[in-house]
Design an enzyme around this catalytic site. Structure first.
Site, PDB file in Angstrom:
ATOM      1  N   PHE A  10      -0.620  -6.180  -6.649  1.00  0.00           N
ATOM      2  CA  PHE A  10      -1.204  -5.410  -5.553  1.00  0.00           C
ATOM      3  C   PHE A  10      -2.497  -6.056  -5.077  1.00  0.00           C
ATOM      4  O   PHE A  10      -3.400  -6.333  -5.876  1.00  0.00           O
ATOM      5  CB  PHE A  10      -1.530  -3.986  -6.015  1.00  0.00           C
ATOM      6  CG  PHE A  10      -0.684  -2.914  -5.377  1.00  0.00           C
ATOM      7  CD1 PHE A  10      -1.122  -2.245  -4.243  1.00  0.00           C
ATOM      8  CD2 PHE A  10       0.551  -2.576  -5.907  1.00  0.00           C
ATOM      9  CE1 PHE A  10      -0.349  -1.247  -3.665  1.00  0.00           C
ATOM     10  CE2 PHE A  10       1.330  -1.592  -5.348  1.00  0.00           C
ATOM     11  CZ  PHE A  10       0.889  -0.915  -4.210  1.00  0.00           C
ATOM     12  N   ASP A  11      -2.584  -6.256  -3.764  1.00  0.00           N
ATOM     13  CA  ASP A  11      -3.852  -6.614  -3.132  1.00  0.00           C
ATOM     14  C   ASP A  11      -4.776  -5.397  -3.191  1.00  0.00           C
ATOM     15  O   ASP A  11      -4.320  -4.271  -3.435  1.00  0.00           O
ATOM     16  CB  ASP A  11      -3.568  -7.036  -1.685  1.00  0.00           C
ATOM     17  CG  ASP A  11      -4.820  -7.320  -0.898  1.00  0.00           C
ATOM     18  OD1 ASP A  11      -5.679  -8.071  -1.399  1.00  0.00           O
ATOM     19  OD2 ASP A  11      -4.948  -6.790   0.224  1.00  0.00           O
ATOM     20  N   LEU A  12      -6.067  -5.596  -2.951  1.00  0.00           N
ATOM     21  CA  LEU A  12      -7.035  -4.506  -3.011  1.00  0.00           C
ATOM     22  C   LEU A  12      -7.539  -4.099  -1.630  1.00  0.00           C
ATOM     23  O   LEU A  12      -7.223  -3.014  -1.130  1.00  0.00           O
ATOM     24  CB  LEU A  12      -8.208  -4.906  -3.906  1.00  0.00           C
ATOM     25  CG  LEU A  12      -9.310  -3.859  -4.096  1.00  0.00           C
ATOM     26  CD1 LEU A  12      -8.778  -2.606  -4.781  1.00  0.00           C
ATOM     27  CD2 LEU A  12     -10.478  -4.448  -4.897  1.00  0.00           C
ATOM     28  N   THR A  15      -5.282  -2.688   1.280  1.00  0.00           N
ATOM     29  CA  THR A  15      -4.015  -2.253   0.700  1.00  0.00           C
ATOM     30  C   THR A  15      -4.211  -1.013  -0.161  1.00  0.00           C
ATOM     31  O   THR A  15      -3.516  -0.015   0.009  1.00  0.00           O
ATOM     32  CB  THR A  15      -3.393  -3.386  -0.132  1.00  0.00           C
ATOM     33  OG1 THR A  15      -3.213  -4.536   0.699  1.00  0.00           O
ATOM     34  CG2 THR A  15      -2.039  -2.975  -0.698  1.00  0.00           C
ATOM     35  N   VAL A 169       2.290  -6.770  -2.965  1.00  0.00           N
ATOM     36  CA  VAL A 169       2.051  -5.820  -1.883  1.00  0.00           C
ATOM     37  C   VAL A 169       0.704  -6.167  -1.256  1.00  0.00           C
ATOM     38  O   VAL A 169      -0.315  -6.202  -1.958  1.00  0.00           O
ATOM     39  CB  VAL A 169       2.042  -4.370  -2.402  1.00  0.00           C
ATOM     40  CG1 VAL A 169       1.797  -3.395  -1.251  1.00  0.00           C
ATOM     41  CG2 VAL A 169       3.352  -4.047  -3.122  1.00  0.00           C
TER      42      VAL A 169
END
Length: 218
Positions: A10-12, A15, A169
């Site tokens: 997961f991107d931060l 996102t 993501v």
């Protein structure tokens, strides 16, 4: 039927969290401290997501030395005032908890340095959703998204995660490109900072967090 994903990255920024307010305010302050013209807020929003050293160089035309000096001004100010000038996008926490509850290995994969990234996730009560925290190194030597994704995969493997079908993501083209450099597909989120054109190359688009769970968990 498509096989389920075995690990999720997961991107931060853009996102999980709407971090633009804190980043753009800190950037504006940095430019003022350096005696440089302050870019428009629209321009500064384009800085959210990509490695900040690259943006100092490529968007502001700074030399390596100037970019390093700008980073030295930006970083402590951001940690003190900017990091928590952000909010979790509505519905995203539910997605992260559902992934954790499903037992699918989950790693952060952000171009933000790991110290502020960990600080933010802890503040918002999301740190325990992640098995692995991977970001830029605090010295920014590792900040390109391809390098961050590569490091996340190494750490997931060491954790014992199944990497036969990973997915990332994210919300920007550098997420898509950085994941692809590691043979990892990307699900693009529509609530972040990326434009329509940045979706090219992703395997799916989730316009809302509610759309994301079926794509990830089936």
């Amino acid at each position: 039927m498509t096989d389920p994903f075995t690990s999720i990255l997961f991107d931060l920024d853009g996102t999980i969290v709407d971090s633009a307010p804190g980043i753009t305010k800190t950037l504006a302050w940095t430019f003022a401290e350096m005696g440089r013209p302050i870019p428009s807020n629209e321009e500064l929003r384009a800085w959210v997501g990509p490695p900040i050293l690259d943006s100092f160089r490529d968007r502001a035309g700074m030399s390596l030395g100037e970019a390093a000096a700008a980073l030295a001004i930006y970083r402590p100010r951001y940690l003190e005032f900017g990091a928590l000038d952000s909010s979790v996008f509505a519905g995203v926490a539910d997605v992260l908890h559902a992934i954790h509850d499903a037992g699918i290995p989950l790693s952060l994969a952000t171009s933000k340095p790991e110290t502020p990234a960990t600080f933010m996730l802890s503040h918002f009560g999301l740190l325990d959703c992640f098995d692995i925290i991977t970001g830029a190194s605090d010295d920014e030597v590792r900040s390109a998204k391809a390098d961050v994704v590569a490091e996340a995969l190494v750490r997931l493997a060491a954790f014992g995660a199944d990497l036969t079908r990973p997915v990332l993501v994210g919300d920007r083209e550098h997420d898509v490109e950085g994941a692809a450099a590691n043979d990892v597909p990307t699900i693009f989120v529509g609530w972040g900072y990326g434009s329509e054109s940045e979706r090219v190359g992703s395997i799916a688009v989730a316009e809302t967090p509610a759309d994301l769970l079926p794509l990830l968990l089936g």
